[in-house]
Design a protein around this motif. Structure first.
Motif, PDB file in Angstrom:
ATOM      1  N   ASP C 143      57.100  55.531  38.385  1.00  0.00           N
ATOM      2  CA  ASP C 143      58.276  55.674  39.256  1.00  0.00           C
ATOM      3  C   ASP C 143      58.533  57.135  39.548  1.00  0.00           C
ATOM      4  O   ASP C 143      58.613  57.558  40.694  1.00  0.00           O
ATOM      5  CB  ASP C 143      59.514  55.088  38.560  1.00  0.00           C
ATOM      6  N   ARG C 146      55.834  58.987  41.747  1.00  0.00           N
ATOM      7  CA  ARG C 146      55.819  58.558  43.159  1.00  0.00           C
ATOM      8  C   ARG C 146      57.111  58.949  43.857  1.00  0.00           C
ATOM      9  O   ARG C 146      57.109  59.554  44.930  1.00  0.00           O
ATOM     10  CB  ARG C 146      55.589  57.052  43.233  1.00  0.00           C
ATOM     11  N   THR C 147      58.274  58.674  43.246  1.00  0.00           N
ATOM     12  CA  THR C 147      59.540  58.934  43.949  1.00  0.00           C
ATOM     13  C   THR C 147      59.690  60.408  44.283  1.00  0.00           C
ATOM     14  O   THR C 147      60.175  60.760  45.351  1.00  0.00           O
ATOM     15  CB  THR C 147      60.752  58.507  43.085  1.00  0.00           C
ATOM     16  N   GLN C 150      57.873  61.060  47.340  1.00  0.00           N
ATOM     17  CA  GLN C 150      58.590  60.462  48.471  1.00  0.00           C
ATOM     18  C   GLN C 150      59.769  61.342  48.864  1.00  0.00           C
ATOM     19  O   GLN C 150      59.944  61.692  50.039  1.00  0.00           O
ATOM     20  CB  GLN C 150      59.068  59.049  48.085  1.00  0.00           C
ATOM     21  N   ALA C 153      58.564  64.366  50.681  1.00  0.00           N
ATOM     22  CA  ALA C 153      57.961  63.987  51.963  1.00  0.00           C
ATOM     23  C   ALA C 153      59.049  63.823  53.014  1.00  0.00           C
ATOM     24  O   ALA C 153      58.969  64.385  54.102  1.00  0.00           O
ATOM     25  CB  ALA C 153      57.168  62.701  51.790  1.00  0.00           C
ATOM     26  N   GLU C 154      60.108  63.115  52.667  1.00  0.00           N
ATOM     27  CA  GLU C 154      61.195  62.918  53.640  1.00  0.00           C
ATOM     28  C   GLU C 154      61.722  64.283  54.076  1.00  0.00           C
ATOM     29  O   GLU C 154      61.899  64.552  55.269  1.00  0.00           O
ATOM     30  CB  GLU C 154      62.322  62.107  53.006  1.00  0.00           C
ATOM     31  N   HIS C 158      56.919  64.662  56.097  1.00  0.00           N
ATOM     32  CA  HIS C 158      55.556  64.205  55.820  1.00  0.00           C
ATOM     33  C   HIS C 158      54.484  65.147  56.304  1.00  0.00           C
ATOM     34  O   HIS C 158      53.382  64.709  56.616  1.00  0.00           O
ATOM     35  CB  HIS C 158      55.336  62.805  56.417  1.00  0.00           C
ATOM     36  N   GLU C 184      49.912  59.088  44.474  1.00  0.00           N
ATOM     37  CA  GLU C 184      50.791  58.720  45.583  1.00  0.00           C
ATOM     38  C   GLU C 184      50.333  59.425  46.853  1.00  0.00           C
ATOM     39  O   GLU C 184      50.261  58.825  47.928  1.00  0.00           O
ATOM     40  CB  GLU C 184      52.239  59.112  45.242  1.00  0.00           C
ATOM     41  N   ASP C 187      47.962  58.038  49.539  1.00  0.00           N
ATOM     42  CA  ASP C 187      48.419  57.096  50.560  1.00  0.00           C
ATOM     43  C   ASP C 187      48.346  57.739  51.951  1.00  0.00           C
ATOM     44  O   ASP C 187      48.794  58.866  52.145  1.00  0.00           O
ATOM     45  CB  ASP C 187      49.873  56.693  50.249  1.00  0.00           C
ATOM     46  N   LYS C 189      49.999  57.703  54.532  1.00  0.00           N
ATOM     47  CA  LYS C 189      51.177  58.236  55.231  1.00  0.00           C
ATOM     48  C   LYS C 189      51.410  59.704  54.861  1.00  0.00           C
ATOM     49  O   LYS C 189      52.188  60.398  55.507  1.00  0.00           O
ATOM     50  CB  LYS C 189      52.420  57.382  54.944  1.00  0.00           C
ATOM     51  N   TYR C 190      50.692  60.191  53.835  1.00  0.00           N
ATOM     52  CA  TYR C 190      50.833  61.602  53.467  1.00  0.00           C
ATOM     53  C   TYR C 190      49.659  62.425  53.963  1.00  0.00           C
ATOM     54  O   TYR C 190      49.378  63.513  53.469  1.00  0.00           O
ATOM     55  CB  TYR C 190      50.937  61.751  51.942  1.00  0.00           C
TER      56      TYR C 190
END
Ligand SMILES: Nc1ncnc2c1ncn2[C@@H]1O[C@H](COP(=O)(O)OP(=O)(O)OP(=O)(O)O)[C@@H](O)[C@H]1O
Ligand SMILES: Nc1ncnc2c1ncn2[C@@H]1O[C@H](COP(=O)(O)OP(=O)(O)OP(=O)(O)O)[C@@H](O)[C@H]1O
Ligand SMILES: [Mg+2]
Ligand SMILES: [Mg+2]
Lengths: 504, 346, 338, 336
Positions: C143, C146-147, C150, C153-154, C158, C184, C187, C189-190
């Motif tokens: 968790d 990864r979080t 994330q 990234a926001e 990204h 992570e 992925d 999206k990164y």
């Protein structure tokens, strides 16, 4: 004591009934002394008689256990050397007290440098004042040169310059000449006379009696810390003075036994050390005492160091009994039967914080062992044996050597090296700061050793000693051997000529 | 040294002038050596990373050095007297926290700094008294006070900490601000440094520090107030550690019970690299400051060059040894130069 | 089979570690009172551990037992921590909650303790599984890892270079999180994000400070930094807020609201996350007591009720997860005080 | 002052006495202290410091110091871990690590004796360097899976006694060190070197050689400690034993070793080591916080130097009073 009413003025400085003990050692017992303006007063006594302690008490280094110090007739208490200095007392201590990292100029003026605005130090003025002092002493030392690495003699000169710079009313000198050669001593005396004539009172300590007679008017004698006499010198002979000091008649000062030299024991060939000495070659035979004379700074000590292996030699060979010595390895030199009694006893001769026993023991680490372990019994008896042989004056063999008087320290150094029963013995200034009695003993010892077949090389700045003891005299000048003079034609003149590089 | 034969005028001027120049040159070199190392290092880094000497970059370099420079300056003074103060790290930590707590209570920054300095002075006095009056080995005593102060600090601080939030904005901005690339903190440090150096060179008290470091016994005989001077040196060292604490607070805006622990080794390294010898009597605060600058810069240079932080420590150590070695070789050159002059005289 | 006559890693592989805890769990056993629970954090005086242990203390009190805290003053003094384990063993506490400075170093001592049937719970950072009865994890490493990616990234849309400012190279939990971050980032999206470097500030303010400077100098167009350590993120934030990068370079990671409040308010930091250390401590305490009461033994699948915190189930290797971390931002930060 | 007094006020004896007192008190008053297990803990955790204190004492007596010991230990531990991960046999690894220690010691020694650098400076440098290399070698790994036979030897104790296995080899090393320093010519020369290096050189003592030997041995022992540490704590990491050098120095100082060189006894040093160890153990058992323990250590250090000084002054004063009445010492009284 004979009160010298004839000296007119009242004493500037006087000691009354001073006593001082260090632990169990009673260095001074009820000693009195008076210093009058315009006279040079001698303080005589054997090693350990208490001379240095006395002047340290005068200088406020030691607080007397009993008795008082009178300045211009009024009792004073010096809480530290500073107080004494402010009272106009300048002191040259027996052991040079310089700041190795600071320049000679700073050494001389430390604590009272000439100031500019805002109490800032005026460096230029300091330097110039120093140069002036050096000229006055007729020596040439760079005021900006750090004191580190100065030879004993140079250090002594700086000390003298320091004392002079005070223009003090009372000048106290504890064996200032011990490290100096004749010409320098002459210079010094010139300056001292000038001061005396300006009305300064001077207290002068020396183990060279001729010096005392040359410059002093009255003498105070101490023995075992007790006051013996204060009396005018004129009418006295050296023997009278010696009797006062030692309490008995003295054996001959230079008891040189004639021996027929054996085969070569030490042979030095073309020894060279960049910038210090060049191409030095000589032999020393069994049973022979060879004197090595020269002005201070001639490089004698450096030669001795290189021979023994303290410094690496850049060129040349050294052989002991035909065995060539490895370069820069004192241990092998010792193994070959070479011994060196160095010039600077405090730094090189002794480990000041170790006991007498251990200091003498140091040269025996290889021999006083059983099954790889120290044989303490053997170590102690060896040390005691030699300490007694040389009549070292101490309370306990386990006392540290820094509690001994200068002369007794020197005896310990000798003991330490004689204990190795060397084949070749090099002694550098062996009697520097040693009283006449002991001096005679040391000389007797040296010639005894020679008689027993030891080869002795004696470096000394004390010409009479060299002339009195040496079978041959080698003379160095600016790092070169300039002359080899047999005993028969060795005189002050011939030697000095060679030493100053004038004739020869 | 020679005995000039009577009549012959002592020709002092010529060799003296020459000697002076030689000695001066050589002794300046001791610092120069470090400066050179430093400049080379910076140059190389700049070549490898043009962003390094950006305004921000220079500012960071100076800021990083500031605190160590201050503490090293004080330490140098103590080392010159043949002593050492290992407790500076602890002192820095506790005074930083004291200042912080005070500011947290809405105090005035100037007073806070004064407070930190006073606290430093207090501990400096403690060390000084123990060493000079107690006449006990400085290494042991200050190692002791290092533990004591650290312990007291962590008992007092507990798990509390001062964060930027607790500090007046002006104070924090002052910590990171400056005139273009020159931070205010660096200016303070520089001022202190220059003043100290001037005092050491041109005032009796300063020279006496060198004297008693060079030969304590002789200093006593020369009537120098040895204890007083040593006490002064320690007090000054403590004061600077305290000041450094306050600046640390301004700079990092964050203090807890661990602040400054282990700092003593860094400081001692800086001083040693700076050519201040532990046997006392020689070296200069400029050297110490350069040492500090060199050490802190290494920690910025390596990351800037992208050297993995895994290597930083090792390189640090090797550079440290190198710096000392260079300095030593220079020193040896001095010695031989003197010896040669000696021989010329003889 | 021993290579060249010696003992090698291979040979040791087969030496299985003794199973941590035997015995049968009795879920209905009464919760014992009057126990002594010793807490041994990585470092006393560390704000994070202090609030955790406070939580633990509260819980232990509620359960009618005695709480005590011991520990070294340095987070790298492993030897010190070991001797504290020994001390607790000597003092015959009923259970101890340990945050291990080193996965291996405490093992001998902890096993020694368990042999003197003292229950051992690790929290915050674990030891080898066979050296404790259970591990209370602040949030699954997954968790967290990864979080945090994330979150960042926001903030940077990204795209762009990012770096990680970690604590000590040896910090076990740090490294596992970083592994998950890297995972992570795989992925798609990164795809526009690039992890350029992992720097280590050794949980020291000054070093973290200079490491941050280094990162920014080395990668002039760095967009964001993740610092999964409270000391690191604080130092980085302090540097950024005093530099020209303020607001331009995004920073996130693990921090405490009290540390980060200023920087969130002055716009240096948008959002960061953390679990509530007090809760972590509480869960550790309740687990310890449950173990001591025999309600659980640390076997996978056992469940127990942790007071108000509700019911927890022991996962594989005796790991108990505290839950998802909380994200703090300008909006909610003032609701928290730790 | 008289021998009797000098001996009476020698600090190392005081420390020894102090140690005994602390032990006795703890046995009687502190529960949990006396039992064999705790004592074995105490000894086990103190051994690393004690091991390094042996050569460190000799080094300090000869007027030098080595601050890189902890890093050397860390390095040898790290290398041990790395090689172990390579699958090399422990029996080959350990000798290699010891060899590495010798190299580290040699580097220090050569820098000090050949270049004539101050050992304090040099070893502060290598302190960083060696630790750094350790970090490069092992990085972030923590190697824990050493063969249990070795782990048990390093951590275990003989049956249910208070004696850890590792304590026996230590006793042997201690004996060797004591003899070397206090009963051999080598030891004698060390005291001479420490108290007056130049004079020692003039007495034909091979100063550089002796010092080089000492630094090398110190490196060796540090490496040994590193290996022991890694096994004792079943964990090889690059930051093993960080900061140990200060503990060693503190303990040695507490034992009355004079850092100006030339003074001190191994007995005192080891007493100092175990005194600190025992005190920390007791204080922990008594729930004294780590912070307060630091303070106590500090106070002890300060006392360790103030104490003897005060004692000396008293002694001197007494001797002085005696002298006043004593007969004056005539020439040699070679009986004492
Ligand atoms: N600091 C000291 N501690 C103990 N004893 C001392 C100390 N200083 C001197 N002594 C002792 O006091 C006595 C006198 O010493 P002092 O140095 O005054 O003799 P001296 O006359 O100067 O001898 P020398 O002519 O050799 O210099 C000696 O026995 C010496 O051992
Ligand atoms: N320990 C030393 N360190 C550096 N230089 C020295 C040292 N001793 C002497 N010197 C210098 O070396 C040169 C030779 O000095 P040395 O002492 O060998 O002469 P010397 O003839 O033995 O004089 P002395 O009568 O002082 O022994 C002189 O310039 C002297 O200043
Ligand atoms: Mg005398
Ligand atoms: Mg000479």
């Amino acid at each position: 004591m004979t009160h010298p009413s004839d000296t007119g003025p009242a004493p500037v400085l006087a000691l009354k009934g001073i006593s001082k003990s260090f632990g169990a050692v009673r260095a001074l017992r009820d000693v009195s002394l008076e210093l009058f303006p315009g006279e040079v007063h001698a303080l005589a006594g054997e090693n350990g008689a208490g001379k240095s302690t006395l002047i340290k008490t005068l200088a406020g280094v030691h607080r007397p256990d009993a008795g008082q110090v009178l300045l211009d007739g009024a009792p004073v208490v010096f809480h530290g050397p500073g107080d004494a200095r402010d009272a106009g007392i300048a002191v040259i201590y027996q052991e040079p007290t310089l700041f190795p990292d600071l320049s000679i100029a700073e050494n001389i003026f430390m604590g009272r440098q000439p100031r500019r605005a805002l109490r800032r130090i005026d460096h230029r003025a300091t330097r110039e004042a120093t140069t002036a002092l050096m000229n006055r002493l007729g020596v040439e030392l760079d005021p900006d040169r750090p004191a580190r690495g100065l030879s004993i003699a140079d250090q002594q000169i700086v000390e003298i310059a320091k004392a002079l710079s005070f223009d003090a009313r009372v000048l106290i000198m504890d064996e200032p000449t011990a490290a100096l050669t004749h010409s320098e001593v002459a210079r010094l005396f010139g300056v001292v006379r000038a001061l005396r004539d300006q009305g300064a009172a001077v207290l002068f300590i020396s183990h060279r009696l001729e010096e005392i007679f040359e410059i002093c008017r009255r003498v105070t004698t101490l023995r075992d810390g007790a006051w013996i006499a204060s009396e005018p010198l004129d009418g006295m002979t050296e023997d009278d003075l010696v009797r006062r000091m030692v309490g008995r008649d003295l054996a001959e000062l230079y008891p040189k036994q004639d021996v027929t030299p054996g085969e070569v024991a030490l042979s030095v060939r073309r020894l060279t050390r960049e910038g210090v000495f060049t191409d030095v070659s000589f032999d020393v035979r069994r049973g022979e005492i060879v004197g090595l004379a020269g002005l201070v700074g001639a490089g004698r000590t450096e030669v001795a160091r290189a021979v023994f292996g303290i410094d690496r030699r850049d060129a040349g060979e050294v052989e002991v009994d035909g065995r060539r010595l490895t370069n820069g390895a004192p241990s092998t030199a010792m193994a070959a039967g070479l011994a060196l009694v160095p010039e600077d006893r405090r730094a090189q001769g002794l480990v000041m914080d170790l006991s007498i026993e251990r200091n003498i023991g140091l040269t025996g680490l290889g021999t006083t062992v059983r099954a790889g372990l120290m044989d303490r019994g053997a170590e102690r008896s060896r040390s005691l044996d030699w300490a007694v042989k040389l009549r070292v004056k101490y309370a306990r063999i386990a006392d540290t050597v820094n509690t001994l008087s200068g002369g007794n320290q020197q005896k310990v150094v000798l003991a330490k090296w004689l204990a190795t029963r060397p084949k070749v013995l090099i002694v550098d200034e062996p009697t520097r700061g040693i009283d006449v009695g002991t001096k005679a003993e040391v000389h007797r010892l040296l010639s005894q050793l020679a008689a027993d077949g030891v080869a002795v090389l004696m470096i000394s700045s004390d010409l009479p000693e060299v002339l009195g003891m040496a079978d041959r005299v080698l003379v160095m000048h600016e790092g070169r051997l300039t002359a080899e003079i047999p005993r028969t034609d060795a005189t002050e003149e011939t030697v000095m000529a060679a030493a100053t590089g004038r004739a020869a | 040294m020679t005995v000039t034969a009577p009549g012959e005028a002592p020709a002092t001027e010529v060799p003296e002038a020459g000697a002076t120049r030689l000695v001066d040159r050589v002794f300046k070199m001791r610092e120069l050596a470090i400066l050179a190392v430093f400049l080379v290092m910076i140059a190389v880094t700049q070549a490898g990373n043009s962003a390094f000497l950006s305004e921000q970059g220079v500012k960071d370099l100076l800021l990083n050095a500031t605190i160590l420079v201050l503490v090293a300056t004080g330490q140098a003074l103590v080392v010159i007297t043949r002593n050492v103060d290992l407790s500076v790290g602890s002192t820095l930590g506790i005074s930083a926290f004291a200042a912080g707590i005070y500011l947290q209570g809405g105090g005035n920054p100037v007073v806070a700094v004064a407070l930190a300095v006073l606290l430093g002075i207090g501990f400096g006095l403690l060390n000084g008294l123990l060493v000079s009056l107690g006449q006990v080995p400085a290494l042991v005593v200050t190692l002791g006070t290092l533990y004591i102060i650290r312990g007291v600090d962590s008992i007092w601080v507990g798990s509390r900490q001062i964060t930027a939030a607790d500090l007046p904005g002006g104070f924090v901005d002052f910590g990171s601000g400056g005139l273009s690339a020159v931070p205010y903190l660096a200016m303070i440090a520089l001022a202190v440094l220059v003043a100290t150096a001037y005092y050491l060179r041109h005032f009796g008290g300063g020279r006496e520090l060198y004297a008693l470091g060079s030969n304590p016994e002789a200093a006593r005989l020369a009537g120098i107030p040895v204890r007083k001077r040593i006490l002064a040196a320690y007090t000054f060292c403590g004061a600077l550690a305290g000041l450094a604490g306050a600046l640390y607070l301004a700079r990092f805006g964050n203090v807890d019970s661990g602040t400054g622990s282990g700092y003593e080794l860094t400081v001692v390294s800086a001083v040693v690299v700076g050519g201040v010898v532990f046997t006392g009597g020689s070296g200069s605060v400029y050297g110490a400051a350069l040492g500090a600058l060199l050490l802190t810069s290494i920690n910025s240079v390596l990351p800037a060059l992208g050297v993995s932080s895994v290597w930083v420590l090792a390189i640090n150590g090797v550079l440290l040894v190198l710096a000392i070695a260079v300095d030593r070789i220079v020193a040896l050159r001095v010695a031989s130069a003197l010896k040669k002059r000696n021989a010329r005289h003889a | 089979a021993t290579a060249c006559g010696g003992t090698t890693k291979e040979d040791v592989k087969n030496e299985g570690g003794a199973a941590a805890s035997a015995g049968k769990a009795d879920p209905d056993a009464a919760t014992k009172k009057g126990l002594t629970v010793g807490f041994l954090p990585k470092q006393v005086n560390n704000p994070y551990f202090t609030s955790a242990d406070k939580g633990g203390e509260k819980a232990v009190r509620e359960l009618g037992s005695t709480f005590k805290e011991v520990g070294p003053t340095s987070a790298t003094d492993t030897a010190g921590q070991v001797s504290y384990v020994n001390t607790l063993t000597q003092q015959q506490v009923d259970a101890m909650a340990v945050s291990a400075q080193d996965p291996g170093a405490l093992c001998t001592a902890l096993k020694q303790a368990m042999r003197n049937d003292i229950k051992v719970v690790t929290y915050d950072s674990d030891t080898k599984a066979d050296c404790r009865n259970a591990f209370v994890s602040q949030a699954s490493a997954e968790d967290l890892g990864r979080t945090e990616v994330q979150l960042l990234a926001e903030q940077i849309g990204h795209k762009g270079e990012i770096a990680i400012l970690s604590a000590a190279q040896t910090a076990t939990n740090q490294n596992t999180w970083i592994e998950f971050m890297k995972d992570e980032l795989k992925d798609p999206k990164y795809k526009d994000m690039k992890l350029v470097k992992v720097a280590y500030g050794n949980d020291d303010a000054q070093q973290s400070f200079q490491q941050t400077q280094g990162l920014l100098q080395e990668y002039p167009n760095l967009k964001g930094i993740i610092s999964p350590t409270t000391v690191g993120i604080k130092a980085a934030a302090q540097y950024l807020s005093g530099s020209k990068y303020k607001g331009k370079v995004k920073l996130t990671g693990l921090g405490t609201p009290n540390d980060m409040r200023t920087y969130v308010k002055n716009g240096t930091v948008e959002a960061f996350e953390l679990w509530d250390p007090a809760k972590l401590g509480e869960l550790a305490a309740r687990t310890a007591v449950a173990l001591a009461s025999g309600q659980i033994t640390g076997q996978e699948g056992e469940t127990f009720t942790a007071g108000a915190m509700g019911e927890y189930t022991i996962g594989e290797n005796g790991v108990i997860n505290l839950g998802k971390p909380t994200v703090f931002n300008a909006g909610n930060i003032d609701d928290f005080d730790f | 002052m008289p021998d009797s007094l000098t001996r009476a006020v020698r600090w190392d004896t005081v420390v020894g006495a102090l140690l005994v007192v602390v032990l006795l008190l703890s046995f009687t008053t502190v529960d949990g202290f006396g039992n064999a297990l705790n004592l074995s803990f105490l000894i086990g955790n103190t051994l690393p410091i004690a091991l390094i204190a042996l050569p460190m004492t000799l080094l300090v007596v000869s007027g030098e110091i080595d601050l890189s010991v902890a890093s050397t230990a860390g390095l040898s531990g790290a290398v041990m871990g790395a090689l172990w991960n390579q699958g090399m046999a422990i029996e080959t690894i350990i000798p290699l690590c010891l060899l590495l220690g010798v190299v580290c010691g040699l580097v220090n020694g050569l820098l000090v004796t050949r270049l004539g650098l101050p050992s304090l400076a040099v070893t502060i440098g290598t302190l960083a360097a060696y630790r750094g290399i350790a970090q490069i070698v092992l990085g972030s790994d923590a190697v824990t899976d050493f063969p249990s036979a070795y782990l048990d030897f390093a951590a275990g104790r003989i049956g249910d006694t208070f004696v850890p296995y590792a304590f026996l080899p230590f006793l042997v090393l201690l004996a060797i060190a004591v003899v070397a320093l206090h009963a051999t010519p080598f030891g004698r020369s060390l005291f001479a070197i420490g108290a007056g290096e130049e004079a020692a050189r003039f007495a034909g003592i091979r100063v550089r050689r002796q010092k080089l030997i000492l630094f090398t041995v110190t490196g060796l022992m540090s490496a040994l400690t590193g290996v022991f540490w890694a096994l004792h704590y079943a964990s090889a990491r690059y930051d093993n034993a960080t900061g140990l050098e200060l503990s060693v120095v503190a303990a040695v100082l507490l034992g009355g070793i004079d850092f100006d060189g030339g003074k001190g006894t191994l007995g005192g040093a080891i007493a100092g080591v175990f005194l600190l160890g025992a005190l920390q153990n007791v204080m922990s058992l008594q729930d004294v916080s780590a912070q307060s323990q630091i303070v106590v250590t500090g106070v002890l250090l300060v006392l360790s130097v103030l104490g003897p000084r005060v004692a000396r002054q008293i002694a001197a004063a007494r001797a002085g009073r005696r002298a006043a009445t004593a007969p004056d010492p005539k020439t040699p009284t070679p009986t004492s």
